[in-house]
Design an enzyme around this catalytic site. Structure first.
Site, PDB file in Angstrom:
ATOM      1  N   ASN A   9       0.780  -1.150   0.089  1.00 20.56           N
ATOM      2  CA  ASN A   9       0.002  -0.121   0.145  1.00 20.56           C
ATOM      3  C   ASN A   9       0.693   1.079  -0.044  1.00 20.56           C
ATOM      4  O   ASN A   9       1.490   1.788   1.145  1.00 20.56           O
ATOM      5  CB  ASN A   9      -0.921   0.027   1.139  1.00 20.56           C
ATOM      6  CG  ASN A   9      -1.642   1.419   1.313  1.00 20.56           C
ATOM      7  OD1 ASN A   9      -1.956   1.935   0.315  1.00 20.56           O
ATOM      8  ND2 ASN A   9      -2.323   1.358   2.587  1.00 20.56           N
ATOM      9  N   TRP A  10       1.099   1.859  -1.022  1.00 18.04           N
ATOM     10  CA  TRP A  10       2.035   3.010  -1.260  1.00 18.04           C
ATOM     11  C   TRP A  10       1.307   4.085  -0.676  1.00 18.04           C
ATOM     12  O   TRP A  10       2.046   5.267  -0.714  1.00 18.04           O
ATOM     13  CB  TRP A  10       2.258   3.185  -2.674  1.00 18.04           C
ATOM     14  CG  TRP A  10       3.242   2.179  -3.238  1.00 18.04           C
ATOM     15  CD1 TRP A  10       3.945   1.061  -2.565  1.00 18.04           C
ATOM     16  CD2 TRP A  10       3.813   2.166  -4.680  1.00 18.04           C
ATOM     17  NE1 TRP A  10       4.675   0.489  -3.212  1.00 18.04           N
ATOM     18  CE2 TRP A  10       4.721   1.163  -4.721  1.00 18.04           C
ATOM     19  CE3 TRP A  10       3.566   2.786  -5.765  1.00 18.04           C
ATOM     20  CZ2 TRP A  10       5.361   0.716  -5.828  1.00 18.04           C
ATOM     21  CZ3 TRP A  10       4.307   2.389  -7.042  1.00 18.04           C
ATOM     22  CH2 TRP A  10       5.323   1.384  -6.879  1.00 18.04           C
ATOM     23  N   LYS A  11       0.064   4.403  -0.259  1.00 17.88           N
ATOM     24  CA  LYS A  11      -0.591   5.560   0.131  1.00 17.88           C
ATOM     25  C   LYS A  11      -0.293   6.686  -0.802  1.00 17.88           C
ATOM     26  O   LYS A  11      -0.555   6.315  -1.964  1.00 17.88           O
ATOM     27  CB  LYS A  11      -0.120   5.648   1.679  1.00 17.88           C
ATOM     28  CG  LYS A  11      -0.113   4.637   2.441  1.00 17.88           C
ATOM     29  CD  LYS A  11       0.151   4.789   4.081  1.00 17.88           C
ATOM     30  CE  LYS A  11      -0.191   3.504   4.729  1.00 17.88           C
ATOM     31  NZ  LYS A  11       0.040   3.647   6.085  1.00 17.88           N
ATOM     32  N   HIS A  95      -9.618   1.585   4.808  1.00 22.57           N
ATOM     33  CA  HIS A  95      -8.196   1.804   5.512  1.00 22.57           C
ATOM     34  C   HIS A  95      -8.428   2.636   6.693  1.00 22.57           C
ATOM     35  O   HIS A  95      -9.284   3.932   6.420  1.00 22.57           O
ATOM     36  CB  HIS A  95      -7.192   2.170   4.703  1.00 22.57           C
ATOM     37  CG  HIS A  95      -5.674   2.243   5.244  1.00 22.57           C
ATOM     38  ND1 HIS A  95      -5.315   3.289   5.905  1.00 22.57           N
ATOM     39  CD2 HIS A  95      -4.760   1.401   4.856  1.00 22.57           C
ATOM     40  CE1 HIS A  95      -4.183   3.021   6.285  1.00 22.57           C
ATOM     41  NE2 HIS A  95      -3.723   1.705   5.831  1.00 22.57           N
ATOM     42  N   GLU A  97      -6.903   5.086   7.523  1.00 20.96           N
ATOM     43  CA  GLU A  97      -6.455   6.531   7.405  1.00 20.96           C
ATOM     44  C   GLU A  97      -7.723   7.147   6.621  1.00 20.96           C
ATOM     45  O   GLU A  97      -8.082   8.175   6.740  1.00 20.96           O
ATOM     46  CB  GLU A  97      -5.223   6.719   6.259  1.00 20.96           C
ATOM     47  CG  GLU A  97      -4.109   6.421   7.167  1.00 20.96           C
ATOM     48  CD  GLU A  97      -3.034   5.853   6.549  1.00 20.96           C
ATOM     49  OE1 GLU A  97      -3.009   5.688   5.288  1.00 20.96           O
ATOM     50  OE2 GLU A  97      -1.875   5.366   7.074  1.00 20.96           O
ATOM     51  N   GLU A 167      -5.387  -4.233  10.837  1.00 22.03           N
ATOM     52  CA  GLU A 167      -4.139  -3.321  11.053  1.00 22.03           C
ATOM     53  C   GLU A 167      -4.685  -2.489  12.293  1.00 22.03           C
ATOM     54  O   GLU A 167      -5.408  -1.433  12.014  1.00 22.03           O
ATOM     55  CB  GLU A 167      -4.316  -2.396   9.753  1.00 22.03           C
ATOM     56  CG  GLU A 167      -3.932  -2.949   8.579  1.00 22.03           C
ATOM     57  CD  GLU A 167      -3.373  -1.919   7.582  1.00 22.03           C
ATOM     58  OE1 GLU A 167      -2.119  -2.296   7.042  1.00 22.03           O
ATOM     59  OE2 GLU A 167      -3.809  -1.044   7.239  1.00 22.03           O
ATOM     60  N   GLY A 173       2.684   2.829  10.923  1.00 18.37           N
ATOM     61  CA  GLY A 173       3.694   3.785  10.519  1.00 18.37           C
ATOM     62  C   GLY A 173       4.271   4.098  11.772  1.00 18.37           C
ATOM     63  O   GLY A 173       4.877   5.181  11.705  1.00 18.37           O
ATOM     64  N   SER A 213       3.536  -1.486  10.402  1.00 20.71           N
ATOM     65  CA  SER A 213       4.963  -1.751  10.654  1.00 20.71           C
ATOM     66  C   SER A 213       5.700  -3.204  10.378  1.00 20.71           C
ATOM     67  O   SER A 213       6.718  -3.419  11.249  1.00 20.71           O
ATOM     68  CB  SER A 213       5.408  -1.236  12.123  1.00 20.71           C
ATOM     69  OG  SER A 213       4.977   0.111  12.209  1.00 20.71           O
ATOM     70  N   GLY A 234       3.152  -0.928   4.409  1.00 21.36           N
ATOM     71  CA  GLY A 234       3.175   0.614   3.884  1.00 21.36           C
ATOM     72  C   GLY A 234       4.630   0.783   3.634  1.00 21.36           C
ATOM     73  O   GLY A 234       5.165   0.535   2.612  1.00 21.36           O
ATOM     74  N   GLY A 235       5.069   1.730   4.553  1.00 20.00           N
ATOM     75  CA  GLY A 235       6.542   2.182   4.511  1.00 20.00           C
ATOM     76  C   GLY A 235       7.504   1.242   3.713  1.00 20.00           C
ATOM     77  O   GLY A 235       8.125   1.842   2.979  1.00 20.00           O
TER      78      GLY A 235
HETATM   79  P1  13P Z   1       2.993   0.759   7.715  1.00 22.71           P
HETATM   80  O1  13P Z   1       3.494  -0.571   7.230  1.00 22.71           O
HETATM   81  O2  13P Z   1       4.289   1.875   7.140  1.00 22.71           O
HETATM   82  O3  13P Z   1       3.134   0.798   9.247  1.00 22.71           O
HETATM   83  O4  13P Z   1       1.551   0.689   7.050  1.00 22.71           O
HETATM   84  C1  13P Z   1       0.854  -0.010   7.117  1.00 22.71           C
HETATM   85  C2  13P Z   1      -0.487   0.319   6.626  1.00 22.71           C
HETATM   86  O5  13P Z   1      -1.253   1.189   6.877  1.00 22.71           O
HETATM   87  C3  13P Z   1      -0.709  -0.670   5.260  1.00 22.71           C
HETATM   88  O6  13P Z   1      -2.099  -0.301   4.855  1.00 22.71           O
END
Ligand code: 13P
Length: 249
Positions: A9-11, A95, A97, A167, A173, A213, A234-235
Site C-alpha cells: 500500500n503505497w498510500k 483503511h 486513514e 491493521e 507507521g 510496521s 506501507g512504508g
Molecule cells: P506501515 O507498514 O507503514 O506501518 O503501514 C501499514 C499500512 O497502513 C498498510 O495499509
C-alpha cells in the site's frame, strides 16, 4: 491451502516516474516469482503506468479506494469500472486513514465492498482498533462491529474471495508492530465472525493479512502464525529491495 498474499500500500507516495523506476527494479529482483501472491497498490495517478509495466508479470495491481457508483456527477471520485479498465484485481477498502481523515463510516465501506465485488474487484477490507480501544479491552467489540457492518447484506458466494487486513491503528507507521501471537488472536476472531455469518467452509477460505510496521525483519513472525495469510505493507513497500525482502521471506 490458502495462498499467501503480500500487498504494497503505497498510500500518497510516488509519482508516475517513481512508480516506473520501482516496478522496473522490482521485476529484476523478483522475476516470475509466484509462490505468494504479490499485489501493488499505487496512487490512482500511477495505475496506468503500473498496469503497462505489470502486464507480463505474475504480479497484480490494486487501487487504494473507489466510489460505489458506476459513473456520474461525483467530482474527484473514481469508479469500479474505471479500476477494472486499468486491470486492477484488488482494491483496498476501509483503511484506517480513510476512516480517520475522510470520515468513512462502516456504511460507506459496506457500499464500497459491494460495488467492488459487483464489478469483479477483490476488496482488501481493512479493520483494526485504536490504541485507547485496545487499552480499554474493546478490541473484540470494535473488530466485530467493523466486520459485521462492513459485510452486511453481502452475498455468500462473494465472500470466500475476500481478503481482510487486520491493521491495529496504533501499529501503522509507528515502527511498533503488534506481536505475532496477538495479531493471530485477532485474525482467529475475524475467522470466527465470518464462520458465524457465512459458515465454517467459507471462513477457512478467506485470507487474513496483518498490517502495521511490517518489515523484512519481522515478516516471518506474522507469516508463521496459523491464521495469518499475508501482509499489507506501507512504508517498507516503498523500496524495491525492502518489499522484495518481505515477499521472499
Ligand atoms: P506501515 O507498514 O507503514 O506501518 O503501514 C501499514 C499500512 O497502513 C498498510 O495499509
Amino acid at each position: 491451502m490458502r495462498k499467501k498474499i503480500i500487498a504494497a500500500n503505497w498510500k500518497m507516495y510516488k509519482t508516475c516516474s517513481e512508480t516506473e523506476n520501482f516496478i522496473k527494479e522490482f521485476k529484476i529482483l523478483a522475476g516470475n516469482y509466484n509462490e505468494k501472491e504479490v499485489v501493488i497498490c499505487p496512487p490512482f495517478t500511477s495505475l496506468y503506468v503500473a498496469k503497462n509495466l505489470l502486464e507480463d508479470t505474475p504480479f497484480k495491481l490494486g487501487a487504494q479506494n473507489l466510489f460505489w457508483e458506476k459513473e456520474g456527477a461525483y467530482t474527484g471520485e473514481v469508479s469500479p469500472i474505471m479500476l477494472k479498465d486499468l486491470n486492477c484485481s484488488y482494491v483496498i477498502i476501509g483503511h484506517s486513514e480513510r476512516r480517520q481523515y475522510f470520515s468513512e463510516s462502516d456504511e460507506m465501506i459496506n457500499k464500497k465492498i459491494k460495488a467492488a465485488f459487483a464489478h469483479g474487484l477483490t476488496p482488501i477490507f481493512c479493520v483494526g482498533e485504536k490504541w485507547e480501544e485496545r487499552q480499554r479491552g474493546m478490541t473484540e467489540e470494535i473488530i466485530k462491529r467493523q466486520v459485521k457492518n462492513g459485510l452486511e447484506g453481502l452475498e455468500k458466494n462473494y465472500i470466500e474471495n475476500l481478503v481482510i487486513a487486520y491493521e491495529p491503528v496504533w501499529a501503522i507507521g509507528t515502527g511498533h508492530s503488534a506481536k505475532g501471537e496477538d495479531a493471530n488472536e485477532v485474525a482467529r476472531l475475524i475467522r470466527e465472525i465470518i464462520a458465524e455469518m457465512y459458515g465454517r467452509d467459507i471462513s477457512e477460505k478467506i485470507r487474513i493479512q496483518y498490517g502495521g510496521s511490517v518489515n523484512p525483519q519481522n515478516i516471518s513472525e506474522f507469516l508463521s502464525q496459523s491464521e495469518i495469510d499475508g501482509a499489507l505493507v506501507g512504508g517498507a513497500s516503498l523500496k524495491p529491495e525492502s518489499f522484495w525482502g518481505i515477499v521472499k521471506s
